[in-house]
Design a protein around this motif. Structure first.
Motif, PDB file in Angstrom:
ATOM      1  N   GLY A 164     123.864  34.611  14.048  1.00  0.00           N
ATOM      2  CA  GLY A 164     123.741  33.424  13.207  1.00  0.00           C
ATOM      3  C   GLY A 164     124.574  32.247  13.660  1.00  0.00           C
ATOM      4  N   SER A 165     125.130  32.305  14.847  1.00  0.00           N
ATOM      5  CA  SER A 165     126.000  31.223  15.320  1.00  0.00           C
ATOM      6  C   SER A 165     125.224  29.997  15.794  1.00  0.00           C
ATOM      7  CB  SER A 165     126.890  31.729  16.462  1.00  0.00           C
ATOM      8  OG  SER A 165     126.098  32.144  17.562  1.00  0.00           O
ATOM      9  N   VAL A 166     123.902  30.130  15.892  1.00  0.00           N
ATOM     10  CA  VAL A 166     123.051  29.010  16.314  1.00  0.00           C
ATOM     11  C   VAL A 166     121.870  28.919  15.353  1.00  0.00           C
ATOM     12  CG1 VAL A 166     121.747  27.965  18.188  1.00  0.00           C
ATOM     13  CG2 VAL A 166     123.669  29.480  18.716  1.00  0.00           C
ATOM     14  N   THR A 167     121.604  27.717  14.864  1.00  0.00           N
ATOM     15  CA  THR A 167     120.452  27.512  13.995  1.00  0.00           C
ATOM     16  C   THR A 167     119.520  26.476  14.609  1.00  0.00           C
ATOM     17  OG1 THR A 167     121.597  25.812  12.709  1.00  0.00           O
ATOM     18  CG2 THR A 167     121.757  28.082  11.906  1.00  0.00           C
ATOM     19  N   LEU A 168     118.243  26.641  14.332  1.00  0.00           N
ATOM     20  CA  LEU A 168     117.211  25.742  14.859  1.00  0.00           C
ATOM     21  C   LEU A 168     116.478  25.093  13.702  1.00  0.00           C
ATOM     22  CD1 LEU A 168     115.668  24.831  17.491  1.00  0.00           C
ATOM     23  CD2 LEU A 168     114.022  26.636  16.916  1.00  0.00           C
ATOM     24  N   SER A 169     116.343  23.773  13.750  1.00  0.00           N
ATOM     25  CA  SER A 169     115.598  23.041  12.730  1.00  0.00           C
ATOM     26  C   SER A 169     114.493  22.242  13.404  1.00  0.00           C
ATOM     27  CB  SER A 169     116.517  22.086  11.965  1.00  0.00           C
ATOM     28  OG  SER A 169     117.608  22.773  11.397  1.00  0.00           O
ATOM     29  N   ASN A 170     113.317  22.258  12.799  1.00  0.00           N
ATOM     30  CA  ASN A 170     112.179  21.496  13.319  1.00  0.00           C
ATOM     31  C   ASN A 170     112.088  20.183  12.555  1.00  0.00           C
ATOM     32  OD1 ASN A 170     109.798  20.564  14.385  1.00  0.00           O
ATOM     33  ND2 ASN A 170     108.519  22.207  13.580  1.00  0.00           N
ATOM     34  N   VAL A 171     112.369  19.071  13.229  1.00  0.00           N
ATOM     35  CA  VAL A 171     112.338  17.753  12.571  1.00  0.00           C
ATOM     36  C   VAL A 171     111.181  16.906  13.102  1.00  0.00           C
ATOM     37  CG1 VAL A 171     114.815  17.785  12.088  1.00  0.00           C
ATOM     38  CG2 VAL A 171     114.007  16.781  14.228  1.00  0.00           C
ATOM     39  N   SER A 172     110.194  17.570  13.706  1.00  0.00           N
ATOM     40  CA  SER A 172     109.100  16.847  14.360  1.00  0.00           C
ATOM     41  C   SER A 172     108.379  15.903  13.410  1.00  0.00           C
ATOM     42  CB  SER A 172     108.096  17.846  14.953  1.00  0.00           C
ATOM     43  OG  SER A 172     108.714  18.717  15.862  1.00  0.00           O
ATOM     44  N   ALA A 173     108.097  16.359  12.202  1.00  0.00           N
ATOM     45  CA  ALA A 173     107.300  15.552  11.277  1.00  0.00           C
ATOM     46  C   ALA A 173     108.124  14.437  10.615  1.00  0.00           C
ATOM     47  CB  ALA A 173     106.701  16.448  10.195  1.00  0.00           C
ATOM     48  N   ARG A 174     109.445  14.501  10.699  1.00  0.00           N
ATOM     49  CA  ARG A 174     110.293  13.523  10.022  1.00  0.00           C
ATOM     50  C   ARG A 174     110.581  12.293  10.864  1.00  0.00           C
ATOM     51  NH1 ARG A 174     115.057  17.445   8.796  1.00  0.00           N
ATOM     52  NH2 ARG A 174     116.222  15.490   8.863  1.00  0.00           N
ATOM     53  N   MET A 175     110.407  12.416  12.187  1.00  0.00           N
ATOM     54  CA  MET A 175     110.802  11.334  13.086  1.00  0.00           C
ATOM     55  C   MET A 175     109.621  10.875  13.924  1.00  0.00           C
ATOM     56  SD  MET A 175     114.107  11.165  12.505  1.00  0.00           S
ATOM     57  CE  MET A 175     114.952  10.479  13.921  1.00  0.00           C
ATOM     58  N   GLY A 176     109.397   9.562  13.950  1.00  0.00           N
ATOM     59  CA  GLY A 176     108.424   8.981  14.860  1.00  0.00           C
ATOM     60  C   GLY A 176     109.113   8.492  16.118  1.00  0.00           C
ATOM     61  N   SER A 177     108.321   8.045  17.082  1.00  0.00           N
ATOM     62  CA  SER A 177     108.885   7.566  18.348  1.00  0.00           C
ATOM     63  C   SER A 177     108.175   6.282  18.764  1.00  0.00           C
ATOM     64  CB  SER A 177     108.713   8.618  19.455  1.00  0.00           C
ATOM     65  OG  SER A 177     109.249   9.862  19.067  1.00  0.00           O
ATOM     66  N   ILE A 178     108.949   5.221  18.880  1.00  0.00           N
ATOM     67  CA  ILE A 178     108.432   3.950  19.384  1.00  0.00           C
ATOM     68  C   ILE A 178     109.103   3.677  20.719  1.00  0.00           C
ATOM     69  CG2 ILE A 178     108.257   1.465  18.977  1.00  0.00           C
ATOM     70  CD1 ILE A 178     108.296   2.041  15.989  1.00  0.00           C
ATOM     71  N   ILE A 179     108.292   3.415  21.725  1.00  0.00           N
ATOM     72  CA  ILE A 179     108.808   3.188  23.074  1.00  0.00           C
ATOM     73  C   ILE A 179     108.788   1.698  23.381  1.00  0.00           C
ATOM     74  CG2 ILE A 179     108.605   3.849  25.498  1.00  0.00           C
ATOM     75  CD1 ILE A 179     108.906   6.203  23.432  1.00  0.00           C
ATOM     76  N   ILE A 180     109.916   1.203  23.859  1.00  0.00           N
ATOM     77  CA  ILE A 180     110.022  -0.183  24.354  1.00  0.00           C
ATOM     78  C   ILE A 180     110.412  -0.080  25.820  1.00  0.00           C
ATOM     79  CG2 ILE A 180     111.352  -2.324  24.248  1.00  0.00           C
ATOM     80  CD1 ILE A 180     109.525  -2.102  21.948  1.00  0.00           C
ATOM     81  N   ALA A 181     109.590  -0.629  26.715  1.00  0.00           N
ATOM     82  CA  ALA A 181     109.876  -0.484  28.142  1.00  0.00           C
ATOM     83  C   ALA A 181     109.422  -1.719  28.906  1.00  0.00           C
ATOM     84  CB  ALA A 181     109.176   0.755  28.699  1.00  0.00           C
ATOM     85  N   GLY A 182     110.221  -2.092  29.901  1.00  0.00           N
ATOM     86  CA  GLY A 182     109.918  -3.242  30.733  1.00  0.00           C
ATOM     87  C   GLY A 182     111.166  -4.063  30.996  1.00  0.00           C
TER      88      GLY A 182
END
Length: 812
Positions: free
Chosen positions: A571-589
């Motif tokens: 139990g010394s390591v826990t994994l949480s799935n936050v995929s649905a809580r966070m979006g991703s916007i990319i700014i590049a150039g």
């Protein structure tokens, strides 16, 4: 020990006694796993197997599925003799007709893949088709594909041969035994509850065919599966075939959508209806349905019968002897499920085969290797049950299966975004981008903008093996990113949070590279024991023992299973799935810093916010994690933003960016940009068949660490040398097409490599192929050839990255 006591325990229990289940039993026995028990609720073959047409093609548009099906046909040629059970197996060869050049382009690609694997497919002109099939009319035909190893087999005999071969080695088959429940015991075993008593086992294999969904319901999971009715007819005896010397090859007319096969002195006609496909049992499968069929419905087939008679007139000279209309299970993409079930230790799927007879041999081999070796010889992500996550609901599956059945023989273009079952998952920016004219693609269920039509451009996608009508629009998007600034809504990254006092030590033992320092980012790989690449993660260290792991959208369940399987039990390591809580916007150039500085107070200078670092920033009312990293090779940031703030953040970025010439860009542009940087794609350029050394990712491998999963194998490979290496190839000509994935690479007459992904680099103005080639040929300047749609194209090995080799633009 009594016979009754033996049935109380088996190491492996296989549920389902069709061709696939019996093949799994046979292949496990071949690997020495003989303490295996197959349970069948009725008689063997009583599901879809008994009424299957029994066609055995090698043809596929997927590199590994060609191998998979060829394993089947090679096995069938020897199985009867090996297990001393007679099988009616006829190798007749087959002809696939083409009515268009687009279809011939598909055939050129398949022929190239097959020949690279040593399978002697050929392309035929109309005269050659007529010579092999004298009863055929050739109107509208431009050519065809010849598979000399195609044919047909008796499905029931095949199944019984598998069963006999397995039983001869000590495996067991128990018929008329209905599975009524499945439970996980406190010791971690599975209890298989049947109407004949309970059976404890270590491993369960769900090979229950169209009843596979019922098995999954017993463990509280929904399986994306639906039964479609496939109807074929068998004619009376045809006099011309009685007097014909030999047997006609199997013929498929995919542009019309049917197959036609000789059966004794008659013909079998099997259409896939383009308009009247039918899904059944949406409210459940009848309890007593076995060795049964649906009522005949020849009205559905009238236009196909007429077309087939026009093609082969002798078909119309006799009546119909019988009609078969039976259930065939379908997944949303038509591929079966073979591999681990998500979240269920020691539970494997081997089911949902719409071409189960042709694929049963490969299926048994693959699932047996999953069980015995921890993974199959060939990487089959396209068959992995975890390729579908929670978006694959009943409505989604029915919509996709109907679409697929209606387009069973459709041309397999490299980029064809089929519309059914969409949108399944959208970000809050979906409607905004749709209003801007975006064409979308679905990745891991998530809608992402694929491309934005330029003013005056044709907005309707027209897929092709050659450059499509979005080519110029994608070029404009690439130019905006390289010269100004682009913005991309990259919905659906898999985002996992790793915490706990043991997180750093555990993660260090699972990746082949170094852990980043707090506030920094690294790209790293989790490997199997053979050193093969299992998963790729962008890892951001948020604190000493807190890590943010990002991977491909489609990898969500796959990566969760891999991590959870290896987490420490304390139990010394826990994994949480936050995929649905966070979006991703990319700014590049090159204008990304100027733009972002206008909407946040955070210091974005190189000193304060260097490349490969992460900081929490604020934009308006939103607080988010900004990562200075991207997949296109420019100055830029990934903004991992709570989904409720995505619209407001996008609006602020757009308003600030207008002065800098901001432009939306999509996935097709991103793919062009990443090819120029030679950035690899998970499950395209990197699979478990390749190690990081083979993938030319040596810089991400730490040989100084005392231990991690795969280190021993990598150490041995470094000492002995890699057989293959990943290289970029530049195709030095002006053509209207690029190398598709799995195009073969040649040196003279010798096959020496395989393209993993290809496309056009709009910045470089070059056609690019990323490929694995023989290691001695991986030197820059080596001249090779890539076989693209039947044409040998000169290609030169180049140094990576092709664009901005010093990464100066990333560090601006």
């Amino acid at each position: 020990m009594t016979d009754h006591a033996r049935t109380d325990y088996a190491r492996v229990v296989i549920i389902g006694g069709g061709a696939v289940g019996c093949s799994a039993l046979y292949h496990l026995a071949q690997l020495g796993w003989t303490d295996c028990l197959l349970l069948e609720r009725d008689e063997l073959t009583s599901g879809s197997t008994w009424h299957a047409a029994g066609n055995c093609p090698n043809f596929s548009t997927n590199w590994n599925i060609i191998k998979f099906q060829r394993h089947s046909t090679e096995l069938y040629a020897r199985l009867g003799e090996e297990v001393d059970y007679p099988i009616n197996y006829h190798i007749t060869g087959s002809i696939r007709l083409a009515h268009s050049q687009e279809r011939m382009d598909e055939y050129w690609h398949v022929v190239a893949m097959a020949r690279a694997q040593g399978i002697d497919f050929e392309l035929l002109d109309p005269a050659e088709i007529k010579a092999k099939y004298p009863f055929m009319e050739l109107h509208d035909i431009v050519g065809g594909l010849w598979d000399p190893h195609d044919g047909d087999i008796d499905p029931s005999q095949l199944t019984q041969a598998y069963a006999k071969g397995a039983k001869d080695k000590g495996a067991r088959v128990q018929r008329f035994t209905k599975v009524t429940g499945l439970e996980r015991t406190p010791k971690g075993e599975w209890k298989v509850i049947t109407d004949k008593g309970d059976i404890l086992c270590e491993i369960v294999v769900n090979a229950a065919g169209y009843r596979a969904g019922e098995i999954m319901a017993m463990v509280g999971q929904y399986m994306p599966i639906v039964s479609m009715s496939h109807q074929y007819l068998v004619t009376e005896t045809i006099p011309e075939l009685e007097s014909y010397q030999g047997k006609l090859p199997l013929m498929r007319d995919p542009d019309v959508s049917y197959y036609l096969r000789q059966e004794r002195h008659g013909l079998i006609l099997g259409p896939y209806e383009k308009e009247r496909a039918q899904a059944h049992w949406l409210d459940g499968i009848p309890e007593d349905f076995a060795y049964q069929l649906y009522p005949d419905d020849l009205e559905r087939l009238e236009t196909y019968i007429e077309a087939a008679i026009g093609r082969v007139p002798i078909l119309g000279k006799v009546g119909v002897q019988r009609v078969i209309n039976g259930p065939i299970p379908y997944s949303p993409d038509g591929n079966p499920y073979i591999g681990p079930a998500h979240g269920l230790p020691n539970f494997y799927q081997c089911c949902c085969f719409s071409f189960g007879i042709a694929q049963s041999g490969g299926a048994g081999k693959t699932v047996a290797e999953w069980i015995a070796h921890g993974e199959p010889e060939w990487d089959f992500w396209s068959l992995d049950p975890r390729r579908y996550t929670d978006y694959a609901t009943k409505s989604y599956v029915v919509d996709k299966a109907l679409e697929l059945y209606q387009n069973e023989y459709a041309i397999a273009y490299p980029s064809n975004e089929w519309p059914a079952g969409r949108p399944a998952k959208v970000t809050p920016l979906y409607e905004k981008l749709k209003a801007k004219g975006a064409n979308f693609c679905a990745r891991g269920g998530w809608e992402r903008a694929a491309w934005f039509p330029q003013p005056g451009a044709d907005p309707t996608p027209r897929p092709s093996f050659r450059r499509s009508n979005w080519h110029d629009s994608v070029a404009a998007e690439c130019k905006a990113v390289r010269e100004r600034v682009g913005i991309l809504d990259l919905g659906g990254f898999s985002k996992l949070m790793l915490d706990g006092p043991g997180a750093a030590a555990w993660l260090d033992g699972m990746i082949c590279g170094k852990l980043p320092k707090t506030g920094r980012i690294t790209l790293s790989y989790m490997l199997n024991d053979k050193g093969g690449i299992v998963s790729e993660f962008t890892i951001t260290r948020l604190a000493e023992n807190r890590f943010y792991l990002i991977s491909a959208a489609a990898a969500e369940w796959h990566d969760i299973d891999w991590i959870e399987k290896h987490l420490p039990a304390d139990g010394s390591v826990t994994l949480s799935n936050v995929s649905a809580r966070m979006g991703s916007i990319i700014i590049a150039g090159p204008k990304a810093r100027e733009l972002l500085s206008q909407v946040t107070e955070t210091d974005l200078s190189n000193k304060a916010f260097p490349w490969l670092s992460g900081r929490e920033i604020e934009i308006g009312f939103a607080r988010m994690l900004a990562l200075r990293v991207n997949y296109v090779g420019e100055l830029g940031w990934e903004l991992h933003c709570p989904v409720e703030h995505m619209v407001s953040v996008y609006d602020r970025l757009w308003a600030a960016g207008e002065a800098h010439g901001i432009a939306d860009f999509g996935m097709y542009a991103m793919d062009s940009l990443r090819l120029e940087k030679c950035y690899r794609g998970w499950k395209s350029d990197m699979t478990h068949e390749y190690t990081p050394l083979m993938a030319s990712l040596d810089r991400f491998v730490d040989f100084q660490k005392p231990d991690y999963k795969g280190l021993k194998a990598l150490t041995a490979e470094r000492q002995n040398g890699s057989k293959e290496r990943f290289v970029p190839l530049l195709l030095d000509d002006e053509k209207d097409c690029d190398a598709p994935a799995c195009a073969p690479v040649y040196l003279g007459d010798y096959y020496v490599g395989l393209v993993s992904s290809g496309g056009y680099g709009h910045t470089l103005g070059k056609s690019i192929a990323l490929a694995y080639v023989r290691s001695d040929l991986a030197k820059p300047g080596t001249e090779l050839e890539v076989l693209v749609l039947g044409e040998r194209r000169k290609a030169v090995v180049a140094e990576e990255p092709l664009y901005d080799p010093e990464n100066a633009r990333l560090r601006m």
